[in-house]
Design a protein around this motif. Structure first.
Motif, short mmCIF file in Angstrom:
data_model
loop_
_atom_site.label_atom_id
_atom_site.label_comp_id
_atom_site.label_asym_id
_atom_site.label_seq_id
_atom_site.Cartn_x
_atom_site.Cartn_y
_atom_site.Cartn_z
N MET A 1 65.26 38.52 25.68
CA MET A 1 66.66 38.10 25.69
C MET A 1 66.73 36.59 25.93
O MET A 1 66.16 36.07 26.88
N ASP A 2 67.46 35.89 25.05
CA ASP A 2 67.62 34.44 25.20
C ASP A 2 68.45 34.12 26.43
O ASP A 2 69.29 34.91 26.86
N THR A 3 68.22 32.93 26.96
CA THR A 3 69.11 32.39 27.99
C THR A 3 70.08 31.45 27.30
O THR A 3 69.67 30.58 26.52
N ILE A 4 71.36 31.64 27.54
CA ILE A 4 72.39 30.88 26.84
C ILE A 4 73.18 30.02 27.82
O ILE A 4 73.21 30.28 29.02
N SER A 22 73.47 31.87 31.42
CA SER A 22 73.20 33.29 31.64
C SER A 22 71.95 33.72 30.91
O SER A 22 71.74 33.38 29.75
N GLY A 23 71.11 34.48 31.61
CA GLY A 23 69.89 34.99 31.00
C GLY A 23 68.70 34.87 31.93
O GLY A 23 68.82 34.37 33.06
N PRO A 24 67.53 35.31 31.49
CA PRO A 24 66.36 35.36 32.38
C PRO A 24 65.90 34.00 32.89
O PRO A 24 65.25 33.93 33.95
N HIS A 25 66.21 32.92 32.19
CA HIS A 25 65.77 31.59 32.62
C HIS A 25 66.88 30.78 33.27
O HIS A 25 66.75 29.56 33.44
N SER A 103 75.41 29.03 23.45
CA SER A 103 75.90 30.38 23.16
C SER A 103 76.74 30.41 21.89
O SER A 103 77.26 29.38 21.44
N GLU A 104 76.86 31.58 21.32
CA GLU A 104 77.78 31.80 20.21
C GLU A 104 79.14 32.19 20.78
O GLU A 104 79.25 32.57 21.95
N PRO A 105 80.22 32.12 19.97
CA PRO A 105 81.54 32.50 20.48
C PRO A 105 81.55 33.93 21.02
O PRO A 105 81.08 34.85 20.35
N GLY A 106 82.02 34.10 22.25
CA GLY A 106 82.13 35.43 22.83
C GLY A 106 80.84 36.04 23.30
O GLY A 106 80.82 37.21 23.71
#
Length: 428
Positions: A1-4, A22-25, A103-106
């Motif tokens: 899972m990417d961190t955004i 948000s994310g693992p990193h 991040s992408e929208p939403g």
């Protein structure tokens, strides 16, 4: 899972800007910029620096552990000073870390859905809350965001699973004597859900109007004062007025907040017979929009009758009260006579209608409930047939369960996700 990461507050200069990660990193990113990772859920003042140790800003840093954040992932928020230069510097440093992406929208909200932090109806409620312009929209969106519709759907699901289990028992014991007739209990369970669904479906159209706005059309003959009245309601010159018939040839719209409800007032072309091709188009549009409007305000001269059929709650007023000796039931946009009374009357009608709004607010909700209701009505037809139709009745109950599960996103949601999340900003 990417961190955004993304800017969660509005673009432009402000006192404070919030950058969300948000994310693992996420915590590694905080470590890189702030030097350490503050304890979860405790706002901590930190100096943010780039990879070379150059000071970027002084910020409040908040961290949230996995399963204790909006997205359900390790999350951090950097509350920096809201200048465009500071925001750009911090965002550039995050991009340079290499293990993060914009991040992408939403996408933050989509992750909240995927991680079970929100159901699909709550996601839609959040979108509506962000877009809310009036008090009624805010209240309605909060009801959906709080999970009221999801809890209602869960209650329906529980009852229908029980009904399906009873019917399955009848099938399993088809060759034996079943000790208890399950039909009365199944009937009670299904009837209760049918009643709830009918009530909710009846309130969807009103809830949609609260969300998107009611329409009120001002209708009348040419030169009766429609545009002048619209300008009086708007408090500005929204429409051109003149003594010449046919001045208004297209529908002019003004958005208003009446009693906490979003209302669009429409000024329509004067209704009359004409040989002017362009004016004829305007008149046809006026008739069409007036018929579709939630409420019509008819302006009439003297003892004339309205040009269109009058529906329940429609308002009929005598025009140009300033030129009449008896102003009873009359209005004048020019002098303002009767305008406040008209606003109060419109508000009362629409507030009364809005009181019938249900928890479901979208056409998607209505479609899911319609499919569930159709299946359950079939069950009620099959139940008197007893064991011979028990297997078909059980399948119809399962169809209803799947239809209602789509309300909260348990199944069949991929085709609507992209449309829903496209309406969110990058940081949400």
């Amino acid at each position: 899972m990417d961190t955004i990461y993304a800017l969660s507050t509005a673009q432009g200069k402000a006192g404070v800007a919030i950058i969300r990660i948000s994310g693992p990193h996420a915590f590694e990113a905080v470590q890189a910029l702030a030097g350490d990772v503050p304890a979860p859920r405790k706002a901590s003042l930190r100096v943010l620096t780039d990879a070379q140790g150059v000071r970027l800003d002084e910020a409040l840093v908040l961290t949230f552990a996995k399963n204790h954040s909006f997205t359900g992932e390790p999350t951090a928020e950097l509350q920096v000073h809201g200048s465009t230069a500071v925001i750009a510097a911090v965002m550039n440093c995050l991009a340079a870390l290499g293990n993060l992406r914009l991040s992408e929208p939403g996408e933050f909200t989509r992750r909240a859905l995927e991680n079970g932090q929100l159901d699909l109806a709550q996601v839609e409620g959040l979108a509506d809350l962000i877009d809310a312009e009036t008090e009624a929209q805010r209240r309605q969106a909060l009801r959906v965001l709080s999970g009221d519709l999801g809890r209602r759907a869960e209650g329906w699901r529980k009852n229908l699973i029980r009904a399906a289990a009873l019917l399955e028992a009848t099938i399993d014991f088809a060759d034996e004597e079943v000790p208890v007739d399950v039909s009365p209990e199944v009937s009670d369970l299904v009837t209760a859900v049918i009643s709830d669904l009918e009530n909710e479906i009846s309130g969807v159209s009103t809830a949609e109007r609260v969300r998107s706005g009611f329409e009120v059309a001002i209708v009348g003959a040419p030169n009766v004062g429609k545009s002048t009245l619209l300008n009086a309601l708007a408090g500005r010159d929204a429409a051109i007025t003149s003594e010449f018939a046919g001045t208004t040839r297209d529908v002019i719209e003004v958005r208003m907040d009446l009693g906490g409800l979003p209302v669009t007032v429409l000024d329509t072309a004067g209704l009359r017979e004409t040989q002017d091709a362009v004016e004829t188009i305007g008149i046809n549009r006026a008739k069409q929009r007036a018929k579709l409007a939630d409420l019509r305000v008819f302006l009439v001269d003297q003892d004339q009758l309205p040009e269109l059929s009058v529906e329940t709650d429609d308002i009929i007023l005598r025009a140009k009260a300033d030129l009449l000796t008896d102003g009873t039931g009359a209005i004048s946009g020019k002098t303002g006579a009767g305008v406040s009374d008209l606003i109060n009357q419109i508000t009362d009608v629409l507030v009364d209608r809005a009181s019938n709004a249900g928890l479901a607010t979208r056409a998607r909700h209505r479609d899911a409930m319609d499919r569930g209701l159709s299946a359950l009505n079939t069950v009620m037809v099959l139940l008197p047939e007893g064991e011979d139709q028990a297997d078909i009745a059980a399948e119809e109950v399962r169809i209803a369960i799947r239809a209602l599960d789509s309300l909260v996103g348990r199944i069949d949601i991929e085709n609507v996700l992209d449309e829903i999340f496209a309406s969110f900003c990058l940081g949400k």
